[in-house]
Write an enzyme that holds these catalytic residues in place. Structure first.
Site, short mmCIF file in Angstrom:
data_model
loop_
_atom_site.label_atom_id
_atom_site.label_comp_id
_atom_site.label_asym_id
_atom_site.label_seq_id
_atom_site.Cartn_x
_atom_site.Cartn_y
_atom_site.Cartn_z
N VAL A 95 2.23 -5.81 7.85
CA VAL A 95 3.39 -4.94 7.65
C VAL A 95 4.00 -5.20 6.28
O VAL A 95 4.35 -6.34 5.96
CB VAL A 95 4.44 -5.17 8.75
CG1 VAL A 95 5.62 -4.23 8.55
CG2 VAL A 95 3.84 -4.97 10.12
N CYS A 96 4.11 -4.13 5.47
CA CYS A 96 4.74 -4.21 4.16
C CYS A 96 4.03 -5.29 3.32
O CYS A 96 2.82 -5.24 3.16
CB CYS A 96 6.24 -4.46 4.32
SG CYS A 96 7.17 -4.29 2.80
N GLN A 97 4.75 -6.26 2.82
CA GLN A 97 4.12 -7.33 2.04
C GLN A 97 3.07 -8.06 2.89
O GLN A 97 2.05 -8.52 2.38
CB GLN A 97 5.20 -8.31 1.58
CG GLN A 97 4.72 -9.43 0.71
CD GLN A 97 5.82 -10.48 0.51
OE1 GLN A 97 6.67 -10.66 1.37
NE2 GLN A 97 5.80 -11.13 -0.64
N GLY B 155 1.13 -6.65 4.86
CA GLY B 155 -0.07 -5.84 4.76
C GLY B 155 -0.88 -6.22 3.54
O GLY B 155 -2.12 -6.28 3.57
N MET C 257 0.45 -1.34 7.39
CA MET C 257 1.61 -0.48 7.67
C MET C 257 2.60 -0.60 6.52
O MET C 257 2.94 -1.72 6.12
CB MET C 257 2.26 -0.97 8.98
CG MET C 257 3.10 0.04 9.68
SD MET C 257 3.44 -0.55 11.36
CE MET C 257 5.19 -0.64 11.31
#
Lengths: 310, 350
Positions: free
Chosen positions: B143-145, B147, B167
């Site tokens: 998720v985000c970083q 990811g 994501m």
């Protein structure tokens, strides 16, 4: 979540706080004409006096609750500043019978507001001449060759500038050079603040111009916004659009980064200066702690490798 | 536009402020808890805790799903409250969910670097799950970083990843609409890290709200007055505020590497990225990839996520666009309805 953010209440920090409060004071002065007048006795606005809305809050009338409502209201009014000015201008212009006069009045008003914003940012955009405070108010030298102890030791502008341009000499050469560096960095911070303030001033003036441009057709057609809220939301949308364009540009981005970079360098120099004092009193320093952290880290890695082998 | 109208507005405003303050006082007990779903700590290391969530429906015969969240915020958003929880929905669909909680770095973590995070912490969490569940590999949801970390991990340790879901993940950090990246490019990261050691979360928050200052510092709070009298909305607002501003400090060395290698030099796209001396080559990723992003995301714009399609060696690449922003991806009603099912179906087919 930082636990490392505390700083000593030094003269330097007090000067920075004063700079911030000056900013707020100027902003408040600028926004004052757009705020509702205070009722006699202070605190309550004419609106709350007339409508009795303050007393109608579920928290009961008067006392701390009413005071808090007024504080929040004041914050809201500051946030609404530009929109309220535009709302009032729309009202004044719309009251004129002739369409040409309406538009002329509105355009003049927008330009006046832009000029007002320009005047507000002008002093912020001009870096203040560094005040050279007296460095002689210290509590006396702690030991030969060391700077005097006292708040002024944290004020590089007071302490370092008198020596600017002179070569460091004598037993206090290192301290003199450190203070000169602090003074130079403090000036760099002020210049960076001024550069960024210039960018912000331009950005807000452009946003005001575009908001005026967006409202002009409505004034022409007589389909005016129905509420201050509409004007405010339009102001935010306009200002965000202008901000996105400006903030993504190299001039704004570099001005902002320069401020962050200058503050980082100043903070490093301030810490180095404090560490000199730490060493003088045999106190642990950041450099010493960093060295220990690195040693622990190396030991952990060695243990991990041994564990993997076993 | 009449003066009387303006005063009526003002009186109405005062009324709303009073009601909102009373509502906020009543919402003072509201806490953004660390999660609403039951879970067990199954592995601890330094400040990291690996959680396994308890099943809420019979588990499917799928590899465990490991969620790798970002370092810059708490993973609370993944399991905020029963009606806003991606994790809970996934559990109800029969997935076996794990989550890495990075904890709050402090001064002792200033030299923790990306190698520690990716080849150390993540790898040991994956190995723990692989051993405990007796499976060859996990499904990874970054998720985000997190990811971005998951992409690096998969490229470096492909044998341990069955499928990869990214994501709201930044991949190309130099797209024109990425304002945050533009700002970081001129930053003297070395000086920042030297000045702070551990980069304060407050500093990052200041940067995030500065991306849209008029909306995020003013309008959002003024619009809160619209929720006057709606206690549930006020409590949601308080919970969101607590999460948004609950930003852990960043281990300085990891921050330095991330800002320099990803934000400034865009090495994930341009090449030359190495973690712990090992080259990270996205072409090595052959696993199926599901790339999920929000079309209104201002923190990680779609343009930063989409380039992943052409950078890996994967032949089974799927994109899922949702019309939400960065935070909406975690908590919006639409996401709650669509995303868990889409994730489940995609994983179940592989």
């Amino acid at each position: 979540m930082s636990t490392d953010s505390g700083e000593n209440p030094t003269a330097w920090l007090q000067a920075m706080q004063k700079s911030q409060s000056d900013w707020m004071r100027q902003w408040t002065q600028w926004a004052a004409p757009f705020m509702p007048p205070l009722a006699p006795g202070g605190g309550a606005t004419a609106g709350s006096t007339a409508g009795g809305a303050g007393a109608a809050t579920p928290m009961g009338a008067g006392g701390a609750a009413a005071g808090l409502t007024q504080q929040v209201l004041s914050q809201v009014e500051q946030s609404l500043g530009v929109s309220r000015a535009m709302w009032d201008l729309l009202g004044r212009s719309a009251a004129l019978a002739d369409t040409g006069q309406r538009l002329a009045s509105f355009n003049d008003g927008v330009q006046q507001l832009q000029a007002q914003l320009g005047r507000f940012f002008a002093p912020l955009a001009a870096p203040a001449a560094p005040g050279v405070a007296s460095a002689a108010a210290g509590a006396g030298a702690m030991m030969p060759g060391m700077p005097q102890f006292g708040p002024q030791m944290f004020n590089p502008l007071a302490f370092g500038l008198p020596f600017a341009g002179l070569p460091g000499v004598g037993p206090a050469r290192e301290q003199q050079e450190a203070m000169e560096r602090l003074a130079s960095l403090a000036q760099r911070v002020m210049q960076a603040q001024a550069q960024l303030a210039t960018q912000w001033g331009q950005l807000l003036q452009n946003a005001l111009r575009d908001l005026g441009g967006a409202l002009t057709p409505k004034l022409q057609s007589g389909t005016l916004p129905g509420s201050l809220r509409e004007v405010y939301d339009q102001w935010v949308a306009t200002a965000e659009k202008i901000h996105a364009g400006a903030a993504g540009g190299s001039v704004f981005a570099q001005a902002q980064s320069e401020l962050a970079n200058a503050l980082s360098q100043l903070r490093i120099a301030q810490r180095d200066w404090l560490e000199e004092w730490g060493r003088a009193f045999d106190l642990p320093t950041r450099a010493e702690l960093n060295s220990l952290h690195q040693q622990v880290r190396a030991l952990k890695e060695a243990v991990q490798k041994l564990g993997d082998k076993v | 536009v009449s003066g009387a109208g303006a005063w009526r507005d003002l009186a109405d405003l005062q009324q709303r402020i009073g009601v909102t303050i009373a509502g906020l006082r009543a919402a003072a007990h509201t806490q953004a808890r660390e999660g609403c779903s039951e879970r067990d700590a199954v592995h601890r290391e330094d400040k990291l805790v690996l959680y396994r969530y308890r099943e809420r429906a019979p588990r499917l015969d799928l590899p465990p799903l490991l969620i790798v969240y970002a370092l810059v915020n708490r993973p609370t958003m993944m399991d905020l409250q029963p009606d806003r929880s991606l994790i809970r929905r996934l559990l109800e669909l029969g997935l076996d969910v794990y989550l890495i909680d990075w904890g709050y770095p402090d001064g002792a973590d200033r030299f923790v670097d990306l190698n520690d995070y990716i080849n150390g912490y993540i790898d040991r969490c994956v190995r723990h799950i692989v051993q405990a569940r007796a499976v060859p590999a996990v499904n990874l949801l970054g998720v985000c970083q997190g990811g971005t970390f998951s992409l690096c991990y998969t490229a470096l340790h492909p044998e341990h990843v069955r499928n990869l879901v990214t994501m709201v993940t930044p991949v190309d950090f130099h797209t024109p609409d990425n304002l945050l990246s533009r700002w970081v490019r001129d930053l003297d990261v070395d000086a920042l890290v030297e000045a702070y050691g551990v980069v304060p979360g407050e500093l990052l928050n200041a940067a995030y709200v500065s991306l849209m200052p008029f909306r995020l510092l003013q309008q959002k709070y003024l619009h809160l007055l619209d929720a006057a009298g709606d206690q549930a909305a006020l409590e949601n607002f308080v919970r969101m505020e607590q999460w948004i501003f609950d930003s852990p400090d960043q281990a300085g060395e990891a921050f330095r590497q991330f800002a320099r290698d990803f934000f400034q030099e865009n090495r994930l796209v341009r090449g030359g990225l190495a973690i712990g001396g090992l080259p990270v080559e996205l072409r090595r990723i052959r696993q199926p990839i599901l790339n999920v992003f929000g079309t209104s995301d201002h923190l990680v714009p779609p343009s930063a996520s989409r380039p992943l399609a052409k950078l890996t060696g994967c032949r089974d690449y799927t994109e899922l666009e949702l019309d939400v922003g960065h935070i909406g991806m975690y908590v919006s009603g639409r996401t709650q309805r669509e995303l868990p099912r889409a994730l489940h179906d995609w994983l179940a087919q592989r």
